[in-house]
Design a protein around this motif. Sequence first.
Motif, PDB file in Angstrom:
ATOM      1  N   ARG A 169      29.972  79.100  25.475  1.00  0.00           N
ATOM      2  CA  ARG A 169      29.853  77.747  24.914  1.00  0.00           C
ATOM      3  C   ARG A 169      28.565  77.608  24.111  1.00  0.00           C
ATOM      4  N   LEU A 170      27.469  78.197  24.603  1.00  0.00           N
ATOM      5  CA  LEU A 170      26.210  78.148  23.862  1.00  0.00           C
ATOM      6  C   LEU A 170      26.336  78.915  22.548  1.00  0.00           C
ATOM      7  N   ALA A 171      27.017  80.072  22.595  1.00  0.00           N
ATOM      8  CA  ALA A 171      27.236  80.836  21.367  1.00  0.00           C
ATOM      9  C   ALA A 171      28.106  80.040  20.398  1.00  0.00           C
ATOM     10  N   ALA A 172      29.109  79.339  20.922  1.00  0.00           N
ATOM     11  CA  ALA A 172      29.968  78.516  20.070  1.00  0.00           C
ATOM     12  C   ALA A 172      29.171  77.385  19.425  1.00  0.00           C
ATOM     13  N   PHE A 173      28.291  76.772  20.191  1.00  0.00           N
ATOM     14  CA  PHE A 173      27.445  75.707  19.642  1.00  0.00           C
ATOM     15  C   PHE A 173      26.576  76.252  18.515  1.00  0.00           C
ATOM     16  N   ALA A 174      25.998  77.460  18.738  1.00  0.00           N
ATOM     17  CA  ALA A 174      25.160  78.063  17.706  1.00  0.00           C
ATOM     18  C   ALA A 174      25.967  78.358  16.446  1.00  0.00           C
ATOM     19  N   LEU A 175      27.196  78.854  16.608  1.00  0.00           N
ATOM     20  CA  LEU A 175      28.039  79.159  15.457  1.00  0.00           C
ATOM     21  C   LEU A 175      28.409  77.899  14.684  1.00  0.00           C
ATOM     22  N   LEU A 176      28.733  76.842  15.409  1.00  0.00           N
ATOM     23  CA  LEU A 176      29.161  75.608  14.759  1.00  0.00           C
ATOM     24  C   LEU A 176      28.018  74.919  14.033  1.00  0.00           C
ATOM     25  N   THR A 177      26.827  74.996  14.587  1.00  0.00           N
ATOM     26  CA  THR A 177      25.687  74.288  13.980  1.00  0.00           C
ATOM     27  C   THR A 177      24.885  75.168  13.042  1.00  0.00           C
TER      28      THR A 177
END
Length: 368
Positions: A169-177
């Motif tokens: 989820r943290l990696a997904a947040f980094a990718l999205l932002t």
Amino acid sequence: MGTPRITEHAAATFGARIQTSPYGAKRLMADAVDLVHRLPKLWAGVKAGQVRSTHARHVADATRELTADEAAWVDAEVVEIADGRLAWTRFEAVVEGKVAAASPELAKAKEEAAAKDTFIRRSRVDKHGIMTMTIRDHAAVILGSEAGVDATADGLKDQMPDATKTERRLAAFALLTNPGSHLDLTVGPVKPKVLIRLHCTPDSAIARMEGHGPLTTAYVRHLVEHYASGVKVQPVIDLNQGASVDAYEIPHRLREAVHLIHPGDTFPFAANLSRKVDLDHQIPYSEGGPTSTDNLGPLTRTHHRIKTHAGWQVRQPFPGIVIWRDPHGAHYLVDQTGTRRVTTARRDRTPPRPDRFGRVVIVCDLAA
């Protein structure tokens, strides 16, 4: 409403006498005045030992925007349960409900204001190199964003088979932002372009990450190796050599030296450690005060106004040693160990006795 007026800077003098900041003293004074003049039942209970002072102060704060009659109604409604019989969260909930019932119009106005109070910002509290980001928005927006993070995280299972759900989820947040980030967890999700100030000394296993607390030197190496996109080593400023300029404006190098001498607000019992403060000429520049490390000290804007307009005086007899005098003649010494009140005259010739830090009272004529 319904209380006597108090002079603007009274809290500064009172706070120093009771060893707290002007802000803390202001809150205490406001609660006390409201209890005496607007919440008589709670005040009577406090004096009789039947109401907890913490509960009474909470009600005073919660009812501050109500009229005197509305506050009196809440006072009568909650006085019986302000003795600690309810868990604190339950007491808070009851008070919140009573305040809303006392003034539905105010409750509606607060709801409308809350709907506009949206933000995204970093938390002020972070330690050990970890930071928190807080996002406040409408529930629908937050729930939708969370669903997007979860969907992106599910799509990373093949790329990150050994990662936990939280890591994905943290990696997904980094990718999205930050679409330019990568997913190699051994390197870190993002190469940020931010300024981090680290204070290190060769003989210490602990470094200080300015604004965020202590770090081990091992963790500093980890930060540099895995996160930093660039490292700039600043030359050490010799704080034993006073620096000055022949101008009112303060250049960057002098500002940096003052910050290293005074890492925090120099007002008695102040808590602020930010760089975003005023640098005050303790002897005003217009009166011949130099722009130098010996005559500059950081103050928040509130404390700067108190010093300028409320009759406080300050001198720095030695770099890092600041002595204040309030409008009524009380003196306070501020140094790297904190604040203490000092006496300014001795009637005998007995040498001063040092305290546990090896300090002695310094007598300073602030009027000179």
